[in-house]
Structure formats: C-alpha cells, structure tokens
Scaffold this active site. Structure first.
Site, PDB file in Angstrom:
ATOM      1  N   ASP A 217     147.370   7.205 -17.202  1.00  8.88           N
ATOM      2  CA  ASP A 217     147.129   6.279 -16.223  1.00  8.88           C
ATOM      3  C   ASP A 217     148.186   4.911 -16.102  1.00  8.88           C
ATOM      4  OD1 ASP A 217     145.311   8.222 -16.291  1.00  8.88           O
ATOM      5  OD2 ASP A 217     143.593   7.102 -16.288  1.00  8.88           O
TER       6      ASP A 217
ATOM      7  N   HIS B 190     130.815   6.531  -9.349  1.00 13.01           N
ATOM      8  CA  HIS B 190     131.960   5.616 -10.033  1.00 13.01           C
ATOM      9  C   HIS B 190     132.596   4.468  -9.348  1.00 13.01           C
ATOM     10  CE1 HIS B 190     135.325   5.383 -13.000  1.00 13.01           C
ATOM     11  NE2 HIS B 190     136.145   5.537 -12.067  1.00 13.01           N
TER      12      HIS B 190
ATOM     13  N   LYS C 233     143.099  13.637 -12.104  1.00 14.79           N
ATOM     14  CA  LYS C 233     141.892  13.543 -12.617  1.00 14.79           C
ATOM     15  C   LYS C 233     140.759  12.774 -11.760  1.00 14.79           C
ATOM     16  CE  LYS C 233     142.484  10.152 -16.435  1.00 14.79           C
ATOM     17  NZ  LYS C 233     141.979   8.925 -16.038  1.00 14.79           N
TER      18      LYS C 233
ATOM     19  N   CYS D 131     140.158   4.992 -20.666  1.00 13.85           N
ATOM     20  CA  CYS D 131     140.849   6.187 -20.450  1.00 13.85           C
ATOM     21  C   CYS D 131     141.640   6.802 -21.647  1.00 13.85           C
ATOM     22  CB  CYS D 131     141.604   6.245 -19.167  1.00 13.85           C
ATOM     23  SG  CYS D 131     140.658   6.273 -17.627  1.00 13.85           S
TER      24      CYS D 131
END
Length: 215
Positions: free
Chosen positions: A10, A58, A98, A140
């Site tokens: 990420d 989220h 994702k 993450c």
C-alpha cells in the site's frame, strides 16, 4: 528449496504526506523501496493496494480510526495511485487490489485483475518465504504479515522500510506479529543473525519502535 518474495504494501498517495489518510514517513518509504529492490535479490516482487469502491462502514464522516476511517484510496482518484516516488514497475510480478467492498487490511484479501489471490499466486510460484515492507506498520503491513505467517510462509517484516501511525499502535502491532511467528528486522533486540537474514540493510535498521512511523 526455498524461494523468497518481497511484498510491498500500500505505498499509495493517500497514505503518504498530503494524502487523505497520511502517515508520517510514508513518502520516505516510497522513495526507499526502489533502491532496496534494486540492491536485493528476490524471486518475485509484488505490491498490494487499497482499491475501494464502496467499503461500507470502513468509510465514515466521523471515523474512530480503529474500524472506520476518512474516505481514502477510492478507485479512479489520485489518492489510490501509487506514490510517484515508488516505481511500481519493480513490482512487475503482480499487483493485488483489495477492499473494493470491504475494509480489507491484509494483502491476502486482495487479488489480481484475473481474480488470483495473493496466497494462490505465491503458492503457484513456489514461494516459501516473504519479506514485507510498506504502509502502515500497524495496520495493513501487520495484517498482511500475520496472514502470511498463518498461511505457512516464513515471514519477515523489514521495519526500516515501513511507516506507522502511532507509537502505541505500532508497539501493539509488533507484539501481535511476533506472537504470530513473524520475524521483525530493525528492532534493538534483533540479533545479528536476524540482520544477516535480511541482507545488507542500512545501519539505521537497528531501530527502536520510537523510530518507526509517527509518534
């Protein structure tokens, strides 16, 4: 016979300085990745990315920064793109997206455009060991490393090439990763043997948690 992959987690605009969910040190990590990859030998280098469309709860206008977060890494926005200091071509093996419709912290929740999951891809390429770097150490990166270890891969997180959100959550993440069997390179207590397993990391690799991310 072992084969090792590097997972770059990420390294995106929204997680670097100036982004919607910026992590202090994110841009420095982005800039460091390419030199690191070019100076180390891996059998494969892959990258993950948050690639949200509608991840439900989220996203929140009043985030708690635990389960809900400001809007970030939305497909089609500049924030979802890899940081310009990170040449994503070094991750030429595969890119795993994702979180289209869920939170999806772990790269193991991601898939390539043809639907191949990270775990299936690693097994298909006979990868046994993975090193994990990227953003954020306490979210993450942690989730990806823990899932890698639980899936049976020998997993190492190279802390000097990560950036985290806060000292408290980084420390908690390091404990959780160690409990899952993840090897951590870059802590004061890391042994010389552990350092040799990570290749020739810079001298600053021997860092304390206070040197990882913002605090």
């Amino acid at each position: 016979m072992s084969a090792k992959a590097l997972i770059v987690v990420d390294v995106q605009n929204d997680f670097c300085e100036g982004g919607a969910l910026a992590v202090d040190g994110g841009a420095a990590v982005a800039a460091a990745v390419n030199d690191f990859v070019n100076s180390h030998e891996y059998d494969a280098v892959v990258a993950t990315r948050d690639f949200h469309i509608d991840p439900g709860a989220h996203f929140s206008e009043t985030p708690d920064f635990v389960d809900s977060w400001p809007v970030h890494c939305v497909v089609g926005t500049a924030g979802a793109e890899f940081h310009p200091a990170f040449d994503a071509s070094v991750a030429g093996s595969a890119i795993f997206s994702k979180g289209a419709y869920s939170a999806a912290y772990s790269g193991f929740e991601g898939a390539t455009e043809d639907g191949t999951t990270l775990e299936d891809w690693l097994r298909a390429h006979e990868i046994t060991d993975v090193d994990v770097i990227g953003i954020a150490t306490d979210h993450c990166v942690k989730a990806t490393a823990v899932d890698a270890a639980r899936a049976g891969f020998a997993t190492t997180v190279l802390l000097p090439f990560t950036a985290g959100v806060s000292t408290a959550t980084i420390e908690s993440a390091l404990v959780q990763m160690q409990e899952a069997g993840v090897q951590l390179i870059g802590r004061d207590e890391a042994s010389s043997e552990e350092d040799s397993n990570a290749g020739e990391l810079p001298r600053e690799s021997s860092v304390d948690v206070s040197d990882v991310g913002i605090h």
